[in-house]
Scaffold this motif. Structure first.
Motif, short mmCIF file in Angstrom:
data_model
loop_
_atom_site.label_atom_id
_atom_site.label_comp_id
_atom_site.label_asym_id
_atom_site.label_seq_id
_atom_site.Cartn_x
_atom_site.Cartn_y
_atom_site.Cartn_z
N VAL A 160 0.85 -1.19 0.00
CA VAL A 160 0.00 0.00 0.00
C VAL A 160 0.88 1.24 0.00
N ALA A 161 0.77 2.04 -1.05
CA ALA A 161 1.65 3.20 -1.22
C ALA A 161 0.84 4.48 -1.41
N LEU A 162 1.46 5.58 -1.02
CA LEU A 162 0.90 6.91 -1.24
C LEU A 162 1.62 7.56 -2.40
N SER A 163 0.88 8.26 -3.26
CA SER A 163 1.48 9.01 -4.36
C SER A 163 0.78 10.36 -4.44
N THR A 164 1.44 11.40 -3.94
CA THR A 164 0.80 12.69 -3.77
C THR A 164 1.70 13.83 -4.25
N SER A 165 1.07 14.95 -4.58
CA SER A 165 1.84 16.15 -4.90
C SER A 165 2.17 16.96 -3.65
N ARG A 166 1.56 16.60 -2.53
CA ARG A 166 1.91 17.27 -1.28
C ARG A 166 3.38 17.02 -0.95
N CYS A 167 3.98 18.00 -0.28
CA CYS A 167 5.33 17.78 0.24
C CYS A 167 5.22 17.17 1.63
N GLN A 168 6.35 16.78 2.19
CA GLN A 168 6.34 16.13 3.50
C GLN A 168 5.76 17.03 4.59
N SER A 169 6.07 18.32 4.54
CA SER A 169 5.54 19.24 5.55
C SER A 169 4.02 19.34 5.47
N GLU A 170 3.47 19.29 4.26
CA GLU A 170 2.02 19.39 4.09
C GLU A 170 1.30 18.14 4.57
N ARG A 177 -1.54 10.50 9.46
CA ARG A 177 -0.18 10.79 9.92
C ARG A 177 0.47 9.57 10.56
N SER A 178 -0.34 8.72 11.17
CA SER A 178 0.20 7.57 11.88
C SER A 178 0.26 6.31 11.02
N PHE A 179 -0.47 6.29 9.90
CA PHE A 179 -0.49 5.09 9.07
C PHE A 179 0.87 4.89 8.39
N GLN A 180 1.37 3.66 8.42
CA GLN A 180 2.68 3.37 7.84
C GLN A 180 2.51 2.81 6.43
N PHE A 181 2.59 3.70 5.44
CA PHE A 181 2.56 3.25 4.06
C PHE A 181 3.82 2.44 3.77
N ASP A 182 3.70 1.47 2.87
CA ASP A 182 4.86 0.68 2.48
C ASP A 182 5.84 1.50 1.65
N CYS A 183 5.33 2.56 1.05
CA CYS A 183 6.16 3.49 0.28
C CYS A 183 5.41 4.81 0.22
N MET A 184 6.15 5.90 0.24
CA MET A 184 5.52 7.21 0.20
C MET A 184 6.18 8.04 -0.92
N ILE A 185 5.39 8.36 -1.94
CA ILE A 185 5.84 9.21 -3.04
C ILE A 185 5.22 10.58 -2.80
N SER A 186 6.06 11.60 -2.67
CA SER A 186 5.55 12.94 -2.40
C SER A 186 6.15 13.94 -3.38
N ASP A 187 5.75 15.20 -3.24
CA ASP A 187 6.28 16.28 -4.07
C ASP A 187 6.09 16.00 -5.56
#
Length: 252
Positions: free
Chosen positions: A38-48, A57-67
């Motif tokens: 389960v992965a996240l793919s977002t245009s948000r940056c890490q601060s957002e 905020r607490s969910f542990q994605f297997d991978c996080m694609i940001s920016d």
């Protein structure tokens, strides 16, 4: 094992009510418990991402694609890949904006800032997304992952030669800028290539999700998605405020 890649705003997260529904969150946990990726793919940056509801905020994605694809983190938030906009180009963008009194926001690995003084227009965009407005911090040779540059009309045309060697998504009131050949789809493909997923699902709602959905075995557009995304999707499901993801995956 299947791979599931989710956009955030308008897909997992309902901006209007500042919430991720209980059913959607339950489904993310269920997918992981079944051994799926389960992965996240977002245009948000890490601060957002820090402004999201606590469950996200607490969910542990297997991978996080940001920016917008510029930063890829593993489940422990260690960097797998980071692609920055060339500093020479950033200096030119900064100068262009200062000369024309344009607002732009830039993100780094650890922060999110306005490179020029911002107005109520830019502040309201962040307010509508339930985000804290970035602070003003003039650009000084930072490693920049993503830029939102607010402009319209003739100013957009004047900017195009400057950003011709960057990756970007154009919106009515702004450009989202990234390094060349960097976007959500290229980041997702790198994760797919590193795994042996039986089936890859990508979920989204905006124009910046088009290539990502085209890449997937099953491209899933939310019911609230833009028409352009629905046209390239394999399936259109319920809206984010109708538990579209939960109902779709429960019915598979």
């Amino acid at each position: 094992m299947n791979g599931y890649f989710f956009d955030m705003d308008g897909t997992l997260y309902n901006n209007r009510f500042h919430e991720v529904s209980e059913k959607t969150f339950k489904m993310l946990n269920e997918l992981q418990s079944q051994g799926h990726f389960v992965a996240l793919s977002t245009s948000r940056c890490q601060s957002e991402l820090k402004n999201l509801p606590s469950c996200m905020r607490s969910f542990q994605f297997d991978c996080m694609i940001s920016d917008g694809g510029a930063l890829i983190l593993d489940k422990h938030k260690e960097i797998l890949e980071m692609n920055c906009i060339p500093k020479e180009t950033m200096r030119s963008i900064d100068q262009f904006c200062k000369e024309r009194n344009l607002e732009y926001r830039y993100s780094t690995r650890g922060g999110n800032y306005f490179g020029t003084p911002y107005s109520s227009f830019a502040h309201n965009i962040y307010f509508e997304l339930y985000l804290n407005s970035p602070v003003y911090k003039p650009y000084k040779e930072d490693e920049v992952l993503n830029v939102l540059l607010f402009c319209q009309g003739e100013t957009k045309e004047a900017l195009r030669p400057l950003i011709k060697n960057l990756g970007y998504v154009e919106y009515p009131d702004c450009f989202e800028l990234r390094a060349n050949q960097v976007d959500k789809a290229t980041a997702v493909k790198k994760i797919i290539d590193a795994h042996a997923f039986e089936t890859t699902y990508c979920f989204g709602d905006g124009t910046n999700d088009i290539d990502m959905l085209k890449l997937a075995d099953v491209g899933v557009a939310m019911g609230n998605a833009c028409d352009a995304l629905k046209e390239v999707s394999d399936v259109v499901i319920g809206r984010v405020d109708e538990d579209g993801i939960y109902n779709f995956l429960m019915g598979k």
